[in-house]
Structure formats: structure tokens, C-alpha cells
Design a protein around this motif. Structure first.
Motif, PDB file in Angstrom:
ATOM      1  N   GLU A  24       0.821  -1.218   0.000  1.00  0.00           N
ATOM      2  CA  GLU A  24       0.000   0.000   0.000  1.00  0.00           C
ATOM      3  C   GLU A  24       0.853   1.266   0.000  1.00  0.00           C
ATOM      4  O   GLU A  24       0.378   2.337  -0.339  1.00  0.00           O
ATOM      5  CB  GLU A  24      -0.936   0.017   1.215  1.00  0.00           C
ATOM      6  CG  GLU A  24      -2.092  -0.936   1.104  1.00  0.00           C
ATOM      7  CD  GLU A  24      -3.067  -0.565  -0.003  1.00  0.00           C
ATOM      8  OE1 GLU A  24      -3.328   0.638  -0.229  1.00  0.00           O
ATOM      9  OE2 GLU A  24      -3.557  -1.497  -0.663  1.00  0.00           O
ATOM     10  N   LYS A  26       3.166   3.901  -1.374  1.00  0.00           N
ATOM     11  CA  LYS A  26       3.589   4.418  -2.676  1.00  0.00           C
ATOM     12  C   LYS A  26       4.855   5.243  -2.468  1.00  0.00           C
ATOM     13  O   LYS A  26       5.003   5.929  -1.454  1.00  0.00           O
ATOM     14  CB  LYS A  26       2.493   5.285  -3.300  1.00  0.00           C
ATOM     15  CG  LYS A  26       1.155   4.585  -3.440  1.00  0.00           C
ATOM     16  CD  LYS A  26       1.236   3.399  -4.373  1.00  0.00           C
ATOM     17  CE  LYS A  26      -0.109   2.728  -4.494  1.00  0.00           C
ATOM     18  NZ  LYS A  26      -0.074   1.313  -4.414  1.00  0.00           N
ATOM     19  N   VAL A  27       5.742   5.179  -3.430  1.00  0.00           N
ATOM     20  CA  VAL A  27       6.991   5.933  -3.347  1.00  0.00           C
ATOM     21  C   VAL A  27       6.662   7.425  -3.369  1.00  0.00           C
ATOM     22  O   VAL A  27       5.893   7.877  -4.224  1.00  0.00           O
ATOM     23  CB  VAL A  27       7.924   5.563  -4.519  1.00  0.00           C
ATOM     24  CG1 VAL A  27       9.179   6.408  -4.500  1.00  0.00           C
ATOM     25  CG2 VAL A  27       8.252   4.082  -4.479  1.00  0.00           C
ATOM     26  N   GLU A  29       6.895  11.452  -3.998  1.00  0.00           N
ATOM     27  CA  GLU A  29       7.344  12.195  -5.187  1.00  0.00           C
ATOM     28  C   GLU A  29       8.694  12.866  -4.970  1.00  0.00           C
ATOM     29  O   GLU A  29       9.476  12.963  -5.892  1.00  0.00           O
ATOM     30  CB  GLU A  29       6.281  13.231  -5.559  1.00  0.00           C
ATOM     31  CG  GLU A  29       4.938  12.592  -5.800  1.00  0.00           C
ATOM     32  CD  GLU A  29       4.348  12.966  -7.121  1.00  0.00           C
ATOM     33  OE1 GLU A  29       4.915  13.828  -7.808  1.00  0.00           O
ATOM     34  OE2 GLU A  29       3.317  12.395  -7.455  1.00  0.00           O
ATOM     35  N   GLU A  97      -4.804   6.438   4.996  1.00  0.00           N
ATOM     36  CA  GLU A  97      -5.141   7.419   3.959  1.00  0.00           C
ATOM     37  C   GLU A  97      -5.972   8.567   4.523  1.00  0.00           C
ATOM     38  O   GLU A  97      -5.826   9.707   4.110  1.00  0.00           O
ATOM     39  CB  GLU A  97      -5.934   6.759   2.831  1.00  0.00           C
ATOM     40  CG  GLU A  97      -5.123   6.029   1.820  1.00  0.00           C
ATOM     41  CD  GLU A  97      -4.349   6.948   0.893  1.00  0.00           C
ATOM     42  OE1 GLU A  97      -4.837   8.041   0.544  1.00  0.00           O
ATOM     43  OE2 GLU A  97      -3.238   6.553   0.527  1.00  0.00           O
TER      44      GLU A  97
END
Length: 192
Positions: A24, A26-27, A29, A97
């Protein structure tokens, strides 16, 4: 079927649950430490869930050593436990989230409550196989952690609407209670 097959299947499912949770992430930015700050809520919810799945895995391992005979009831109860635990990645992701919004946090507590109830049912069924084995039955009878945890999960779920951080404190409390593996079963095995 022997209990070790059920244990191996359960180990595989629990490993997949942990894998799904980590996927779940995410790398970020950015390419600096500040880019990781946004992952804080997700990381915290992942840590909660990783610890909980680890606690279930550890205690489940010990519990299955007490199975005398496998039957359909045990297999279905084990699947019920795995079902509730398989929802942990979803609630973990939603809670992270949403930055621990009330409803995702409450649902997380309810899923943990249902997993605890399922574990209790599995434990009771295995305990019934030991009706004549007083050391095992007595050891499980002193299950203060198993009796307290569902109550704390319920309070955590309900208190999410007051403050998700209060819920988090209850989640941490339950994890701390269970972090030291339950030695009752190991002690009962040694006595036999």
C-alpha cells in the motif's frame, strides 16, 4: 488432515496479509526526508497492523500445537479468523489514507474485535478437545488478556468518534498486553 497443514496454510495467508499492507505504500514524489513526512499516518497504521498480525501469528502457532484431532469445525473457525484478519490491510490503508478519521478508525477496531472473537471461538473448540486435560483447561481459563482485549477493541471503536487518538491509545494498549507471547499453552505442554 493434520494441524500442521492448517498451520502452514494460515502462515501463508498471514504472510500475504503483511505483504499486501506494505504494498500500500507508494513511493513519495520528493527525494528528501521531508517527502516521507506525508507517509506518517500510513506508516503508523502499518506498524499497528504489522504488530497485530504478528501477535495473531505467534499465538495461533502455539494454539495449533494443542490440536488433538482435526475436523471441519476447526478448519472453518480457522478460516473465520483468517477472514477477519484478511480485512486488516483494507482497514489499515483506509485509516492511514484518512489520517485516522473516525469511521475508518472505528472500522479498524471492529475488525480487530471480530478477529479476537474468532480467535476465542477457535481456542474454545480446541480447549473442548482437552476436557480431561486439567492443565490445559486451567491454563486457558486464566485468559485475562483474551477477555480484556475484545472490551478494549470495542472501546477503541466507539471512542473513534470522540477522538481517533484515544482509539489509538487503546490499540497500543492491547498490543502492549499481547506483545509478550502468551505462555499459557507452552506451560501446559511442558506440564504434560
Amino acid at each position: 488432515m493434520k494441524a500442521n497443514r492448517m498451520e502452514a496454510f494460515s502462515d501463508g495467508v498471514l504472510a500475504i496479509i503483511i505483504t499486501i499492507m506494505v504494498l500500500e505504500f507508494k513511493v513519495p514524489e520528493g527525494h528528501n526526508w521531508e517527502a516521507l513526512i506525508g507517509l506518517g499516518p500510513k506508516l503508523l497504521s502499518y506498524i499497528f497492523s504489522f504488530v497485530y498480525v504478528g501477535i495473531y501469528w505467534n499465538n495461533h502457532h502455539h494454539l495449533l500445537h494443542m490440536v488433538r484431532t482435526m475436523n471441519g469445525r476447526l478448519m472453518w473457525l480457522n478460516l473465520l479468523l483468517l477472514f477477519w484478519l484478511s480485512l486488516v490491510p483494507f482497514t489499515t490503508a483506509w485509516m492511514g489514507e484518512s489520517h485516522f478519521a473516525a469511521t475508518p478508525t472505528a472500522l479498524y477496531g471492529l475488525i480487530l474485535l471480530l478477529a479476537a472473537f474468532s480467535y476465542w471461538l477457535l481456542q474454545r473448540t480446541i480447549s473442548n478437545q482437552h476436557a480431561g486435560d486439567s492443565s490445559f483447561v486451567v491454563a486457558l481459563g486464566k485468559d485475562w488478556k483474551g477477555k480484556l482485549s475484545p472490551l478494549l477493541y470495542l472501546v477503541a471503536a466507539l471512542s473513534a468518534y470522540v477522538s481517533p487518538w484515544i482509539s489509538g491509545c487503546f490499540f497500543v494498549l492491547v498490543a502492549v498486553i499481547w506483545f509478550v507471547p502468551d505462555q499459557r499453552i507452552a506451560n501446559a505442554l511442558r506440564e504434560r
